[in-house]
Write a protein that holds these residues in place. Structure first.
Motif, PDB file in Angstrom:
ATOM      1  N   SER A  57      29.185  36.762  15.275  1.00 15.08           N
ATOM      2  CA  SER A  57      28.028  36.241  14.556  1.00 15.08           C
ATOM      3  C   SER A  57      26.779  37.099  14.760  1.00 15.08           C
ATOM      4  O   SER A  57      26.111  37.478  13.796  1.00 15.08           O
ATOM      5  CB  SER A  57      27.757  34.805  15.003  1.00 15.08           C
ATOM      6  OG  SER A  57      26.617  34.292  14.379  1.00 15.08           O
ATOM      7  N   VAL A  58      26.464  37.420  16.007  1.00 16.15           N
ATOM      8  CA  VAL A  58      25.237  38.190  16.262  1.00 16.15           C
ATOM      9  C   VAL A  58      25.358  39.622  15.736  1.00 16.15           C
ATOM     10  O   VAL A  58      24.364  40.200  15.286  1.00 16.15           O
ATOM     11  CB  VAL A  58      24.814  38.174  17.750  1.00 16.15           C
ATOM     12  CG1 VAL A  58      24.540  36.747  18.209  1.00 16.15           C
ATOM     13  CG2 VAL A  58      25.812  38.851  18.651  1.00 16.15           C
ATOM     14  N   LEU A  59      26.554  40.192  15.790  1.00 13.78           N
ATOM     15  CA  LEU A  59      26.730  41.544  15.248  1.00 13.78           C
ATOM     16  C   LEU A  59      26.581  41.546  13.730  1.00 13.78           C
ATOM     17  O   LEU A  59      25.942  42.433  13.162  1.00 13.78           O
ATOM     18  CB  LEU A  59      28.078  42.128  15.663  1.00 13.78           C
ATOM     19  CG  LEU A  59      28.181  42.540  17.130  1.00 13.78           C
ATOM     20  CD1 LEU A  59      29.621  42.922  17.481  1.00 13.78           C
ATOM     21  CD2 LEU A  59      27.229  43.682  17.458  1.00 13.78           C
ATOM     22  N   LYS A  60      27.145  40.546  13.075  1.00 12.43           N
ATOM     23  CA  LYS A  60      26.998  40.457  11.611  1.00 12.43           C
ATOM     24  C   LYS A  60      25.531  40.262  11.233  1.00 12.43           C
ATOM     25  O   LYS A  60      25.045  40.872  10.286  1.00 12.43           O
ATOM     26  CB  LYS A  60      27.876  39.353  11.042  1.00 12.43           C
ATOM     27  CG  LYS A  60      29.341  39.752  10.967  1.00 12.43           C
ATOM     28  CD  LYS A  60      30.136  38.726  10.176  1.00 12.43           C
ATOM     29  CE  LYS A  60      31.513  39.238   9.874  1.00 12.43           C
ATOM     30  NZ  LYS A  60      31.567  40.101   8.714  1.00 12.43           N
ATOM     31  N   GLU A  61      24.832  39.394  11.989  1.00 15.71           N
ATOM     32  CA  GLU A  61      23.405  39.177  11.730  1.00 15.71           C
ATOM     33  C   GLU A  61      22.608  40.472  11.890  1.00 15.71           C
ATOM     34  O   GLU A  61      21.597  40.668  11.217  1.00 15.71           O
ATOM     35  CB  GLU A  61      22.846  38.109  12.673  1.00 15.71           C
ATOM     36  CG  GLU A  61      23.283  36.709  12.357  1.00 15.71           C
ATOM     37  CD  GLU A  61      22.867  35.701  13.422  1.00 15.71           C
ATOM     38  OE1 GLU A  61      21.977  36.019  14.249  1.00 15.71           O
ATOM     39  OE2 GLU A  61      23.438  34.596  13.438  1.00 15.71           O
ATOM     40  N   ALA A  62      23.066  41.353  12.781  1.00 10.43           N
ATOM     41  CA  ALA A  62      22.383  42.628  13.012  1.00 10.43           C
ATOM     42  C   ALA A  62      22.833  43.712  12.025  1.00 10.43           C
ATOM     43  O   ALA A  62      22.410  44.856  12.133  1.00 10.43           O
ATOM     44  CB  ALA A  62      22.629  43.084  14.453  1.00 10.43           C
TER      45      ALA A  62
END
Length: 140
Positions: A57-62
């Motif tokens: 999730s955090v990688l996709k958001e970034a």
């Protein structure tokens, strides 16, 4: 039982890996194992982390291309031929090994991460002969 691995496709340029690792760090996610392969244009980062769903999730958001992939993690004792015996069982089950890499589990034995086309069938074949698999709960 399988683990969720994070796979991240990266442009092969200076600083891109650092950006991924910084994103993971600031979100308090621990990397337990990783493998990085590259070509002239891109890299493929594979990781076992403390929280795979959060990491994705955090990688996709970034803005990174991140995917979850089921893999098997196998505990190996330090004995001559142990790895070959396990890989032979996977072969007998008709499973092709796509890739594998080492995993740190904090004990005195070694562990490896294995990806096959059918992780459920591979898991059943290994459990039949008593191979000990790494579970998510083992990765603290």
């Amino acid at each position: 039982m399988f683990l969720n691995q994070i796979s991240v496709f990266l442009e092969n340029r200076t600083g891109r890996l650092d950006e991924v690792l910084e994103t993971i760090k600031v979100n308090d996610i621990n990397i337990l194992s990783l493998s990085l392969a590259d070509t002239s244009d891109y890299g493929l980062l594979r990781m076992i982390v403390s929280d795979a769903e959060k990491c994705k999730s955090v990688l996709k958001e970034a803005g990174f291309s991140a995917h979850l992939t089921p893999v098997i993690a196998v505990k190996l004792s330090h004995q001559v031929g142990q790895l070959q015996a396990i890989l032979a069982e996977i072969d007998k089950a008709g499973m092709n090994i796509e890739y594998m890499y080492a995993l740190a589990t904090g004990n005195n034995d070694a562990s490896i991460v294995i990806r096959t086309a059918d992780v459920e069938e591979t898991t059943r074949a290994l459990e039949k002969i008593g191979v000990e698999l790494v579970r998510s709960s083992d990765l603290v």
